[in-house]
Design an enzyme around this catalytic site. Structure first.
Site, PDB file in Angstrom:
ATOM      1  N   LYS A  47       0.835  -1.119   0.162  1.00 21.04           N
ATOM      2  CA  LYS A  47      -0.042  -0.016   0.099  1.00 21.04           C
ATOM      3  C   LYS A  47       0.926   1.293  -0.036  1.00 21.04           C
ATOM      4  CE  LYS A  47       0.934   1.233   4.517  1.00 21.04           C
ATOM      5  NZ  LYS A  47       1.800   2.658   4.729  1.00 21.04           N
ATOM      6  N   ASP A  87      -1.848  -1.865  10.654  1.00 27.65           N
ATOM      7  CA  ASP A  87      -2.186  -1.547   8.895  1.00 27.65           C
ATOM      8  C   ASP A  87      -2.774  -3.050   8.455  1.00 27.65           C
ATOM      9  OD1 ASP A  87      -1.341   0.742   8.790  1.00 27.65           O
ATOM     10  OD2 ASP A  87       0.907   0.345   8.191  1.00 27.65           O
ATOM     11  N   PRO A 134       9.771  -3.991  -0.582  1.00 26.46           N
ATOM     12  CA  PRO A 134      10.860  -3.789   0.290  1.00 26.46           C
ATOM     13  C   PRO A 134      10.405  -3.643   1.688  1.00 26.46           C
ATOM     14  CG  PRO A 134      10.534  -1.938  -1.399  1.00 26.46           C
ATOM     15  CD  PRO A 134       9.554  -3.100  -1.647  1.00 26.46           C
ATOM     16  N   VAL A 135      11.561  -4.250   2.672  1.00 26.84           N
ATOM     17  CA  VAL A 135      11.355  -4.341   3.991  1.00 26.84           C
ATOM     18  C   VAL A 135      11.331  -3.152   4.701  1.00 26.84           C
ATOM     19  CG1 VAL A 135      11.733  -5.769   6.093  1.00 26.84           C
ATOM     20  CG2 VAL A 135      11.671  -6.871   3.884  1.00 26.84           C
ATOM     21  N   ALA A 136      10.680  -2.924   5.976  1.00 30.47           N
ATOM     22  CA  ALA A 136      10.520  -1.703   6.804  1.00 30.47           C
ATOM     23  C   ALA A 136      10.655  -0.308   5.786  1.00 30.47           C
ATOM     24  CB  ALA A 136      11.806  -1.853   7.640  1.00 30.47           C
TER      25      ALA A 136
HETATM   26  P1  ATP Z   1       4.123  -0.228   7.564  1.00 29.93           P
HETATM   27  O1  ATP Z   1       4.196   0.572   6.621  1.00 29.93           O
HETATM   28  O2  ATP Z   1       2.923  -0.938   8.127  1.00 29.93           O
HETATM   29  O3  ATP Z   1       4.552   0.711   9.112  1.00 29.93           O
HETATM   30  P2  ATP Z   1       6.818  -1.227   6.872  1.00 29.93           P
HETATM   31  O4  ATP Z   1       6.583  -1.329   5.267  1.00 29.93           O
HETATM   32  O5  ATP Z   1       7.269   0.091   7.213  1.00 29.93           O
HETATM   33  O6  ATP Z   1       5.324  -1.256   7.420  1.00 29.93           O
HETATM   34  P3  ATP Z   1       7.211  -3.879   7.031  1.00 29.93           P
HETATM   35  O7  ATP Z   1       8.071  -4.299   5.794  1.00 29.93           O
HETATM   36  O8  ATP Z   1       6.087  -4.516   7.362  1.00 29.93           O
HETATM   37  O9  ATP Z   1       7.652  -2.366   7.316  1.00 29.93           O
HETATM   38  O10 ATP Z   1       8.702  -4.554   8.086  1.00 29.93           O
HETATM   39  C1  ATP Z   1       8.606  -3.849   9.334  1.00 29.93           C
HETATM   40  C2  ATP Z   1       9.415  -4.796  10.334  1.00 29.93           C
HETATM   41  O11 ATP Z   1       8.429  -5.843  10.596  1.00 29.93           O
HETATM   42  C3  ATP Z   1      10.582  -5.035  10.027  1.00 29.93           C
HETATM   43  O12 ATP Z   1      11.557  -4.580  11.019  1.00 29.93           O
HETATM   44  C4  ATP Z   1      10.849  -6.801   9.866  1.00 29.93           C
HETATM   45  O13 ATP Z   1      11.798  -7.346  10.432  1.00 29.93           O
HETATM   46  C5  ATP Z   1       9.221  -7.207  10.596  1.00 29.93           C
HETATM   47  N1  ATP Z   1       8.634  -8.395   9.944  1.00 29.93           N
HETATM   48  C6  ATP Z   1       7.944  -8.955  10.533  1.00 29.93           C
HETATM   49  N2  ATP Z   1       7.248 -10.028   9.469  1.00 29.93           N
HETATM   50  C7  ATP Z   1       7.540  -9.481   8.411  1.00 29.93           C
HETATM   51  C8  ATP Z   1       7.203  -9.813   6.911  1.00 29.93           C
HETATM   52  N3  ATP Z   1       6.490 -10.825   6.654  1.00 29.93           N
HETATM   53  N4  ATP Z   1       7.702  -9.067   6.104  1.00 29.93           N
HETATM   54  C9  ATP Z   1       8.642  -8.056   6.102  1.00 29.93           C
HETATM   55  N5  ATP Z   1       8.906  -7.796   7.361  1.00 29.93           N
HETATM   56  C10 ATP Z   1       8.474  -8.261   8.568  1.00 29.93           C
END
Ligand code: ATP
Length: 289
Positions: free
Chosen positions: A10, A136, A94-96
């Site tokens: 999103k 979220d 991408p993560v976080a």
């Molecule tokens: P949001 O936009 O909801 O704040 P985000 O996109 O900033 O989320 P995520 O990619 O969801 O962040 O990751 C946030 C944290 O969650 C990371 O530090 C990661 O280690 C942990 N995490 C736990 N489960 C997952 C998963 N399935 N995929 C990615 N990260 C995960």
């Protein structure tokens, strides 16, 4: 038995933080919309009663800290299910990054197990479960476009925004959502006009939608990470129709109506920026199909 489910990312077209609540969460008012960038969740039943996570990304937890694990565990407990499962997470989001990748994986796990185990959970039941995992996750149950209020889990569906391209750009850093909220001074923060954005979407007014984009958290992240500000300025110079940081960042996205301009902006960021991707704004629930 085996099932595959899509977990789309999103972006926030508007994100207002109103105040800190007694329960420690912040009261928010935000508009989220689904984009054409998805993780792929595959769930395979196993003979033993455990939950195993296997992920294509090396830097996400494969234990109880994984949000997909938490979703599966909650369902197994609530419905007294002893069946073990392996959850393969094929990561593309991408993560976080502010794109709700983890939340969407958890929501996809809930949808998938609802089907796999014939649980007949209604959307409301799935959203209630989702809200126990993270703010979220409730939005991600249905995806599409919605106004999310409360701590982010009161969801009111909205029509799809006018269609356009989304160029995503993320510098090589991860941002902690808790840290960004911690650095927020609400008396000095910008507050976007979320109601006006709802009207712009309802009226399918693309120009106005772009003009109204705003995020209370943007300045906090930009003050800490100059790269985020530089990417935003770059996209504005390259004439994106609207540019904003998503969630708590650090991903910045530009909305662009015309494919050729989206391509030009993508090319100009490629190489200069750690992660660049151009996708369509989905905005409709059919993004989950
Ligand atoms: P949001 O936009 O909801 O704040 P985000 O996109 O900033 O989320 P995520 O990619 O969801 O962040 O990751 C946030 C944290 O969650 C990371 O530090 C990661 O280690 C942990 N995490 C736990 N489960 C997952 C998963 N399935 N995929 C990615 N990260 C995960």
């Amino acid at each position: 038995m085996r099932i595959v489910e899509k977990a789309p990312a999103k972006i926030n077209l508007s994100l207002d933080v109103l105040h800190k609540r007694d329960d420690g969460y912040h009261e928010v008012n935000m508009i989220m919309t689904t984009i054409d960038l998805s993780d792929r969740i595959e769930i395979i039943e196993q003979p033993t009663d455990d939950i195993n996570i296997v992920s294509s990304a090396t830097f996400i937890p494969e234990d109880r800290r994984n949000l997909a694990f938490q979703a599966a565990e909650l369902i197994k407990q609530n419905y007294n299910i002893n069946q073990g499962i392996k959850i393969n997470i094929n990561k593309h989001i991408p993560v976080a990054a502010g794109l709700a990748g983890g939340s969407s994986d958890a929501a996809a796990t809930i949808r998938a197990l609802n089907k796999l185990w014939d649980l007949n959970m209604s959307t409301t039941t799935m959203m209630d479960l989702a809200s126990q995992i993270g703010s979220d996750v409730s939005f991600c149950i249905n995806g599409g476009t919605a106004l999310a209020s409360g701590r982010g889990n009161d969801i009111q569906p909205l029509p799809s925004p006018p269609s356009c391209w989304v160029v995503l750009a993320k510098p090589d850093l991860s941002v902690s959502t808790a840290e960004v909220y911690g650095g927020l001074n609400l008396n000095q923060a910008d507050h976007p006009n979320v109601s006006a954005m709802v009207r712009a979407i309802e009226q399918q007014d693309y120009r106005r939608m772009c003009a109204l984009m705003g995020n209370t958290l943007e300045n906090v992240t930009m003050q800490k990470y100059l790269e985020v500000k530089q990417i935003k300025e770059h996209m504005i110079r390259m004439d994106a129709d609207g540019v904003l940081m998503s969630g708590s960042g650090p991903t910045v996205f530009g909305l662009i109506r015309h494919e050729s301009r989206a391509q030009r902006i993508y090319n100009s960021l490629n190489g200069f920026c750690h992660y660049v991707h151009a996708v369509r704004l989905y905005g409709a629930q059919s993004a989950l199909d």
